[in-house]
Design an enzyme around this catalytic site. Structure first.
Site, short mmCIF file in Angstrom:
data_model
loop_
_atom_site.label_atom_id
_atom_site.label_comp_id
_atom_site.label_asym_id
_atom_site.label_seq_id
_atom_site.Cartn_x
_atom_site.Cartn_y
_atom_site.Cartn_z
N GLY A 152 -80.01 -86.64 4.06
CA GLY A 152 -79.80 -87.76 3.13
C GLY A 152 -78.46 -88.44 3.16
O GLY A 152 -78.35 -89.62 2.85
N GLU A 157 -72.82 -85.77 -0.32
CA GLU A 157 -74.25 -85.60 -0.62
C GLU A 157 -74.82 -86.96 -1.00
O GLU A 157 -74.12 -87.84 -1.47
CB GLU A 157 -74.35 -84.58 -1.77
CG GLU A 157 -75.71 -84.27 -2.30
CD GLU A 157 -76.69 -83.66 -1.31
OE1 GLU A 157 -76.94 -84.29 -0.27
OE2 GLU A 157 -77.25 -82.59 -1.61
N ASP A 158 -76.13 -87.12 -0.79
CA ASP A 158 -76.77 -88.39 -1.17
C ASP A 158 -76.95 -88.49 -2.68
O ASP A 158 -76.63 -89.49 -3.30
CB ASP A 158 -78.11 -88.59 -0.44
CG ASP A 158 -79.07 -87.40 -0.57
OD1 ASP A 158 -78.70 -86.37 -1.18
OD2 ASP A 158 -80.20 -87.50 -0.05
N ASP A 188 -79.04 -84.08 -8.45
CA ASP A 188 -80.07 -84.21 -9.49
C ASP A 188 -79.88 -83.03 -10.47
O ASP A 188 -79.04 -83.09 -11.36
CB ASP A 188 -81.42 -84.20 -8.76
CG ASP A 188 -82.62 -84.42 -9.66
OD1 ASP A 188 -82.44 -84.51 -10.88
OD2 ASP A 188 -83.75 -84.49 -9.15
N GLY A 241 -78.58 -80.27 -9.62
CA GLY A 241 -77.33 -79.64 -9.20
C GLY A 241 -77.51 -78.28 -8.56
O GLY A 241 -76.54 -77.64 -8.16
N LYS A 242 -78.77 -77.84 -8.45
CA LYS A 242 -79.00 -76.49 -7.91
C LYS A 242 -78.55 -76.39 -6.45
O LYS A 242 -77.95 -75.39 -6.05
CB LYS A 242 -80.48 -76.12 -8.04
CG LYS A 242 -80.83 -75.74 -9.46
CD LYS A 242 -82.27 -75.32 -9.63
CE LYS A 242 -82.57 -75.04 -11.10
NZ LYS A 242 -83.93 -75.41 -11.48
N LYS A 281 -77.42 -87.92 -11.28
CA LYS A 281 -78.33 -88.04 -12.41
C LYS A 281 -77.80 -87.17 -13.55
O LYS A 281 -78.19 -86.00 -13.67
CB LYS A 281 -79.75 -87.59 -12.01
CG LYS A 281 -80.42 -88.47 -10.96
CD LYS A 281 -81.83 -87.98 -10.63
CE LYS A 281 -82.58 -88.93 -9.70
NZ LYS A 281 -83.90 -88.39 -9.28
N ASP A 319 -84.99 -90.33 0.92
CA ASP A 319 -86.37 -90.46 1.38
C ASP A 319 -87.39 -90.21 0.28
O ASP A 319 -87.10 -89.56 -0.74
CB ASP A 319 -86.64 -89.46 2.50
CG ASP A 319 -86.68 -88.01 1.97
OD1 ASP A 319 -85.68 -87.56 1.38
OD2 ASP A 319 -87.74 -87.36 2.10
N ARG A 356 -85.75 -93.82 4.43
CA ARG A 356 -84.31 -93.56 4.59
C ARG A 356 -83.54 -94.74 5.17
O ARG A 356 -82.36 -94.89 4.93
CB ARG A 356 -84.08 -92.37 5.53
CG ARG A 356 -84.51 -91.03 4.97
CD ARG A 356 -83.94 -89.93 5.85
NE ARG A 356 -84.66 -88.67 5.71
CZ ARG A 356 -84.42 -87.77 4.76
NH1 ARG A 356 -83.49 -88.00 3.86
NH2 ARG A 356 -85.11 -86.66 4.71
P1 IMP Z 1 -80.85 -80.91 -6.87
O1 IMP Z 1 -80.69 -79.57 -6.21
O2 IMP Z 1 -81.87 -80.89 -7.98
O3 IMP Z 1 -79.55 -81.52 -7.32
O4 IMP Z 1 -81.53 -81.86 -5.81
C1 IMP Z 1 -80.80 -82.59 -4.89
C2 IMP Z 1 -81.69 -83.04 -3.76
O5 IMP Z 1 -82.99 -83.47 -4.23
C3 IMP Z 1 -81.10 -84.25 -3.08
O6 IMP Z 1 -80.21 -83.88 -2.06
C4 IMP Z 1 -82.32 -84.98 -2.57
O7 IMP Z 1 -82.69 -84.45 -1.31
C5 IMP Z 1 -83.39 -84.66 -3.59
N1 IMP Z 1 -83.52 -85.73 -4.61
C6 IMP Z 1 -83.24 -85.63 -5.93
N2 IMP Z 1 -83.49 -86.79 -6.56
C7 IMP Z 1 -83.95 -87.65 -5.62
C8 IMP Z 1 -84.37 -89.04 -5.66
O8 IMP Z 1 -84.38 -89.74 -6.69
N3 IMP Z 1 -84.75 -89.57 -4.47
C9 IMP Z 1 -84.76 -88.86 -3.30
N4 IMP Z 1 -84.36 -87.57 -3.22
C10 IMP Z 1 -83.96 -86.98 -4.37
MG MG Z 2 -79.92 -84.13 -0.03
#
Ligand code: IMP
Ligand code: MG
Length: 180
Positions: A50, A104-105, A108, A110-111, A136, A164, A170
């Protein structure tokens, strides 16, 4: 730019234009330029897939000497209970004693970042900070400080500029949000 696009089974509409993204990337680059001016050759560590577009635009605005490296996060296989734990793949070269900026892209829950920071710290870097294009805040459950976040959004699902939907979207230069 098309206002509405179809990706697989979903329709998306334009939410953030390429020009708005560029301005946000510029602002975050200026912050990083100020903060790292006196650090010896920091490493920008892009998280694939991403972050490729964000890192490529960000790095052109960075004014200090730097190194660039990429890693992937792979779901840990073996125990179902750790389904969210992701291991770092492709960390080659020593990060010991180095200043690391994870790129990072989107952050969300944060995990992904929480585990990545934890694993990186085992390699004794001088410092680790996170730089994400999108954040987010309403979804974030982590405790790590997200020091650099170019744009904050709600809990909507977005695609484009590296992000994506089931591997497609992407290459879009603008950000699209899923519609009902
Ligand atoms: P986390 O571990 O919940 O913070 O998830 C982060 C990962 O989830 C990112 O690196 C993305 O790959 C994916 N992700 C979370 N939200 C989105 C979104 O709105 N669009 C696309 N990918 C997302
Ligand atoms: Mg990612």
């Amino acid at each position: 730019m098309k206002d509405i696009i179809q990706l697989k089974d979903r329709r998306f509409k334009v939410m953030i234009t390429a020009e708005e993204i560029d301005r946000a990337v510029q602002t975050v680059a200026e912050q990083i330029n100020r903060d790292y001016a006196d650090c010896e050759t920091p490493i920008f560590l892009g998280v694939l897939n991403g972050s490729f577009m964000f890192l490529s635009d960000l790095i052109k605005k960075i004014e200090f000497e730097n190194e660039i490296s990429f890693v992937k996060l792979a779901s840990y296989e073996g125990t179902a209970s750790t389904g969210n734990v992701k291991n770092i793949i492709g960390l080659n070269g020593s990060v010991e004693g180095r200043h690391i900026i994870i790129v990072e892209d989107i952050v969300d829950t944060g995990k992904s970042m929480a585990h990545m920071v934890e694993e990186l710290k085992e390699h004794n870097p001088a410092s680790v900070e996170i730089c994400t294009l999108f954040f987010k805040p309403n979804s974030y459950q982590g405790s790590a400080n997200i020091k650099y976040h170019a744009m904050d959004i709600g809990n909507e699902f977005i695609v484009g500029y590296g992000l994506d939907y089931d591997q497609v979207g992407r290459s879009l230069k603008d950000i699209y949000v899923v519609t009902e």
